[in-house]
Design a protein around this motif. Structure first.
Motif, PDB file in Angstrom:
ATOM      1  N   UNK A 156       0.811  -1.210   0.000  1.00  0.00           N
ATOM      2  CA  UNK A 156       0.000   0.000   0.000  1.00  0.00           C
ATOM      3  C   UNK A 156       0.851   1.269   0.000  1.00  0.00           C
ATOM      4  N   UNK A 157       2.086   1.184   0.441  1.00  0.00           N
ATOM      5  CA  UNK A 157       2.990   2.335   0.325  1.00  0.00           C
ATOM      6  C   UNK A 157       3.434   2.490  -1.124  1.00  0.00           C
ATOM      7  N   UNK A 158       3.741   1.378  -1.749  1.00  0.00           N
ATOM      8  CA  UNK A 158       4.236   1.392  -3.127  1.00  0.00           C
ATOM      9  C   UNK A 158       3.144   1.835  -4.112  1.00  0.00           C
ATOM     10  N   UNK A 159       1.982   1.274  -3.975  1.00  0.00           N
ATOM     11  CA  UNK A 159       0.857   1.603  -4.869  1.00  0.00           C
ATOM     12  C   UNK A 159      -0.121   2.478  -4.087  1.00  0.00           C
ATOM     13  N   UNK A 160       0.229   3.736  -3.904  1.00  0.00           N
ATOM     14  CA  UNK A 160      -0.568   4.655  -3.076  1.00  0.00           C
ATOM     15  C   UNK A 160      -2.017   4.756  -3.535  1.00  0.00           C
TER      16      UNK A 160
END
Length: 172
Positions: A156-160
């Motif tokens: 979820x950090x990578x694909x905001x």
């Protein structure tokens, strides 16, 4: 985290993972639960008001207008109490921040794309209960759950956009 660094291209989290209590989990996740439940609460209040208007005679329509506001408030309060009870019960069953599949921890419910929304956390008390009765070494259970939680938060950090998309879809 070291294993994930080697196994995936998804970058590290900007904050260290945390150990949290059940109470901390409830407090940290409640803004998202509220955001997700608000459309249901509004729907319930609207349905109560509509039934009240449809079932009452026209002579009392003025009184019903005042009662509608009261019913809306009562319906919202009852729903909020039920939500609190359900989230409290859920806190005894989840083992981590991402255990339910959606990113619940941290951040502002109004701005789900913020960095602070990318928190990895484990509830040690529940991890111990989860591992009881399994024919697996407790350290292996802890390692599995920790890696799963880190991978979830990293995703979820990578694909905001993913967090916002999920929360929007659920709300709709």
């Amino acid at each position: 985290a070291l294993w994930l660094d080697e196994a995936t291209f998804v970058s590290e989290l900007s904050s260290a993972p945390k150990l949290i209590s059940r109470t901390e989990w409830v407090s940290a996740t409640m803004p998202i639960w509220t955001q997700l439940a608000e459309p249901v609460a509004v729907s319930i209040a609207d349905a109560l008001t509509q039934v009240l208007h449809e079932q009452s005679p026209e002579e009392v329509s003025d009184m019903i207008a005042g009662a509608s506001k009261l019913m809306r408030n009562v319906g919202g309060t009852l729903f909020a109490m039920q939500l609190g009870q359900v989230v409290g019960q859920l806190s005894t069953e989840v083992v981590s921040g991402g255990d339910v599949g959606i990113p619940l921890l941290g951040g502002d419910a109004g701005d789900p794309g913020t960095e602070s929304a990318l928190q990895a956390a484990i509830i040690p008390q529940n991890v111990i209960a989860f591992g009881r009765g399994l024919d697996v070494d407790p350290e292996q259970v802890q390692l599995y759950l920790a890696v799963r939680e880190l991978a979830h938060a990293r995703l979820f950090r990578h694909a905001r956009w993913l967090r916002l998309q999920m929360l929007t879809s659920i709300t709709e």
